[in-house]
Design an enzyme around this catalytic site. Structure first.
Site, PDB file in Angstrom:
ATOM      1  N   GLU A   1      49.101  54.360  17.080  1.00  0.00           N
ATOM      2  CA  GLU A   1      50.049  53.620  16.511  1.00  0.00           C
ATOM      3  C   GLU A   1      49.934  53.186  14.983  1.00  0.00           C
ATOM      4  O   GLU A   1      51.017  52.812  14.398  1.00  0.00           O
ATOM      5  CB  GLU A   1      50.375  52.561  17.255  1.00  0.00           C
ATOM      6  CG  GLU A   1      51.299  52.897  18.531  1.00  0.00           C
ATOM      7  CD  GLU A   1      50.180  52.921  19.756  1.00  0.00           C
ATOM      8  OE1 GLU A   1      49.172  53.205  19.421  1.00  0.00           O
ATOM      9  OE2 GLU A   1      50.552  52.762  20.984  1.00  0.00           O
TER      10      GLU A   1
ATOM     11  N   LYS B   1      44.713  35.520  33.716  1.00  0.00           N
ATOM     12  CA  LYS B   1      45.398  34.022  33.251  1.00  0.00           C
ATOM     13  C   LYS B   1      45.331  33.149  34.252  1.00  0.00           C
ATOM     14  O   LYS B   1      45.929  33.327  35.517  1.00  0.00           O
ATOM     15  CB  LYS B   1      46.850  34.325  32.739  1.00  0.00           C
ATOM     16  CG  LYS B   1      47.121  35.417  31.479  1.00  0.00           C
ATOM     17  CD  LYS B   1      48.333  35.982  31.511  1.00  0.00           C
ATOM     18  CE  LYS B   1      48.266  36.906  30.120  1.00  0.00           C
ATOM     19  NZ  LYS B   1      49.592  37.703  29.964  1.00  0.00           N
TER      20      LYS B   1
END
Lengths: 538, 538
Positions: free
Chosen positions: B327, B437
């Site tokens: 990208e 997390k």
């Protein structure tokens, strides 16, 4: 058109400023002051003070697009202006302190400068042109005080940088304004954009061009009032290179001391500076430690091959010859020897390439064109005016003056008469207004002058055209002899005969006490042409 | 706005092509063929053949904006396509031959490629996906013949380059199309513009980045079907550097032979390639003459510090670690040690910086952001997703997929979870989809995996998140032991305990015969997450 899907991220000086602050806040910026002391700053301080400058200028009413002039030597405050005036959307206008006061006044008034930053030592110069510039609303003394004028340090101390944000800018908006100091006609302004300034800096940093990198210590000897100092302030800041500014001390002793003391790796300036340095190095072998110095870029005037050779052979220092113009931001060509020529040629051939103006850097295109408008072959023989184009070449002058310098198909006419060899190396033969057009052939005044000045009795020589009833123009040589020395016209002609075709030899020689010069020291050939216009008319 | 007065000169691949032809026509382009022979071409020949390719493609009906696919190893014909397909206004679409045939077919069809250039050796691969790409009207075999398909050499021989002119292009028009090979979701296209390709090449050439220069001999080991081969074909061509293409022969023996034989000065590729080469060099001391090699750029995956150190200390070769993404055209950061850190640090600290992902190159900006969208401090502790922006960062994917990867304020979300130190060096801790997390804290799966794989009994380890009723997620380690070796969960936990906070330690260990992988060899953590989703639910 199928458009790419990449960010519309503008190329602005603001990014260079922010990058230096973000990644290189502790890199040093050293300034030699008028009193010879060394002052040490950093990119972090330049940024912080720059934001205060923005706040102060806004308080004075400066708006985007306004021209802010500087009349300054090379120092950290000049760098603060270079980086932050464009970043606030205003236009940095560098005034050339070497010009005559009337010229400076003309230029500042022509640009309608609203604010002037001026070194204290240059206030007497300012006094001589201030009456010519009614547009100037505020004058700020950079390094001292003066009754009735603003004080840079006080303005910065009182400014509130807390609320300062830098605007989002269009990359095509104006960033800098530099005037040409042409030998004919009025000075003309070149309005650099953010885009041109950034692209120029990126290409200048490429290894085959100036090759500035993060572990460099850069000494811009070229004044910051000359064509954006070749972009060196931007190239150093974007790379995180340390900068050393010489202030007003441009004599060989001061520069050599700075190079040794600060371990300078990269220096850039005009040939006369380096000729003086070469002379000192030759006379004081072993006195100076220049072991850190990697590269010296020399431009702004033609570099004698003997100087390139002298630095390389006697002192192991690489000189890179580059050519550019104020109209090109300024870098156009660099005289690197291509790898293949390096491998195949002998020392003399390599030196020959290094003493040319070089070939175009990426994204500059070059061609040369005859008087009739024909694009000439790269045969090392055909002489024609060099034309260039590219993203950092002017498309027009400020206020649309000098339209005849731009071709209909989008090229800028440099005014230099050149030959180009098959490898693309450009050799400047003359300025187009000085080339002598004799019977349909072009004669290079510069080549004749160089040959004449190599004669032991000749101190200076200027060759110029005089009208001729049969040949249209014929060359005349104006000669200043060395004290107590002379040479007859026949001797001079014989001296030239071995190097040039017969029709190149001057038809007349005139002896002068001195060659008339412009305020910047260039030969004033327009005066010679006028004085001797009728020499061949009976 | 006060607009600068500089030329509107577009940044296009066309200029790079013309520049290589004009100034570097005799510089060599060397290709290792499938049969191991070396084929020698030049930029001049690449240009002449490129114009014939343009004529041939136009005759086949190719129009500006059309996608032309390549399925090729690195060789001169691929360079011809790289330089001339964008210059004719069409879009160069590199297909990744390492992907599964179904993925290649999906990508070619998604891009609506009209023409395919394919290596003869890859025709069996083409046969497996051709039914999926009805848009393909013409298939051209690059280096041989095949019944029913067009022949590259024949097309070129029959083409008439006389009338070919290259169009004036908008710098924002599309030049190349590269697809990401993401581990989740469908591959997405990134449409590079001429502007992004050129700016990327200029900045890559800067001395502190890849530093390509005219006297380099560049070996792109990175495939030309990976993110434009880091722009190396363009960077070499604009600098006039010789290029050496390895073709399909990417084994250490072949590469070392090429480096020695062609006196390669610069090589670029992924870490696995260089690990193999380091191993050979260590085992065969003195066999290979790599004295010409100046720099090796390694990217595409994290580089082990031991490899950087091994090349430097045992073989005197500088490895430069760079990070980028498809990208980003792809260069984002380079792990150069800043001059000051070079001076002040010890060997270990310097190696520490060199093993990070580095800091942003000019005109790329970096930040990292928490899950809550807060911009995090550069304290070397805070973990967040890396976001970038700049002129060669994608603003959207082809066909507007993956909109959630772009922030409202104009940044691209890289998907990498990083820490950033005060000097700006980025350290990748995890992919954002793999970070665990737990109770509001983030745990780096990559750090745990690296530590586990340093245990003598562990061959491979993948750490992933499993849902947890109290902590939201907790880490699970999937372990493949070395043959005949084992370690208990307690031993593994003890091994980790010295390096990590207690809450980072996996709550469960599962032993596997092998870790599930994607077609490109990356750990398939989505499968592990699915397989062990309920491990903590009673």
């Amino acid at each position: 058109m199928l458009t790419g899907r990449m960010m519309d991220f503008p190329l602005t000086v603001t990014h260079i400023l922010e990058r230096a602050r973000t990644f290189f806040p502790n890199v040093e910026v050293v300034s030699r002051r008028a009193d010879r002391s060394l002052d040490r700053s950093t990119y972090g301080q330049v940024y912080a003070r720059g934001l205060r400058l923005v706040a102060a200028l806004r308080k004075l009413g400066v708006r985007p697009g306004d021209r802010i002039a500087t009349l300054s030597w090379n120092h950290a405050e000049h760098l603060e202006a270079y980086l932050t005036i464009p970043a606030m959307g205003a236009v940095m206008h560098t005034l050339n302190l070497r010009l005559a006061p009337s010229e400076i006044g003309y230029i500042a008034n022509h640009a309608q400068d609203r604010v002037l930053l001026v070194d204290k030592s240059l206030l007497p110069l300012y006094a001589k042109f201030k009456a010519d510039v009614p547009s100037l609303e505020h004058v700020i003394v950079v390094d001292g005080k003066e009754d009735g004028l603003l004080e840079y340090e006080k303005l910065l101390a009182e400014a509130d940088p807390a609320g300062v944000t830098l605007p989002a800018l269009d990359e095509n908006s104006a960033a800098m304004l530099c005037y040409t100091s042409g030998t004919t006609g009025s000075p003309k302004g070149v309005l650099y954009s953010h885009r041109s300034t950034v692209l120029h800096a990126l290409v200048a940093c490429m290894p085959d061009n100036l090759g500035i990198r993060g572990d460099d210590t850069v000494l811009p000897v070229v004044p910051m009032f000359h064509a954006a100092a070749w972009g060196l302030p931007y190239e150093a800041a974007i790379s995180g290179a340390k900068i050393v500014f010489p202030g007003p001390h441009l004599d060989p002793e001061s520069l050599l001391d700075l190079i040794e003391r600060e371990r300078v790796t990269f220096a850039g300036g005009v040939p006369t500076i380096w000729l003086g340095i070469l002379d000192r190095l030759d006379r004081e072998k072993g006195r100076w430690d220049l072991s850190a110095l990697r590269r010296m870029i020399v431009g702004g005037a033609a570099v004698p091959a003997s100087m390139i050779d002298g630095f390389a052979k006697r002192h192991g220092i690489e000189i890179i010859h580059a050519w550019g113009m104020t109209e090109m931001n300024p870098l156009g060509t660099v005289a690197r020897v291509k790898e293949q020529l390096q491998r195949e040629g002998d020392d003399e051939q390599r030196l020959g390439y290094r003493a040319t103006q070089g070939f175009a850097v990426p994204f500059v295109e070059q061609r040369h064109v005859s008087d009739e408008g024909d694009i000439l072959p790269w045969d090392n023989t055909s002489m024609g005016e060099l034309e260039v184009r590219g993203p950092w070449v002017a498309s027009s002058y400020y206020a649309d003056e000098g339209k005849d310098r731009f071709t209909k198909d989008g090229w800028f006419k440099t005014g230099d008469v050149v030959r180009i060899c098959g490898e693309g190396y450009v050799r400047i033969c003359d300025r187009s207004k000085d080339v002598i057009k004799s019977g349909g052939e072009w004669i290079s005044s510069v080549a004749l002058e160089n040959a004449l000045m190599a004669h032991p009795s000749v101190l200076e020589a200027a060759v110029f055209a005089a009208n001729h009833p049969k040949w249209s123009e014929r060359p005349v040589a104006a000669i200043v002899f060395r004290e107590g020395m002379r040479a007859s016209h026949e001797e001079l002609a014989a001296h030239l005969a071995s190097s040039f075709p017969k029709y190149w030899l001057p038809d007349a020689y005139v002896e002068l006490a001195q060659i008339p010069r412009t305020s910047t020291g260039k030969f004033l050939k327009t005066k010679l042409r006028a004085d001797y216009a009728g020499i061949f008319e009976k």
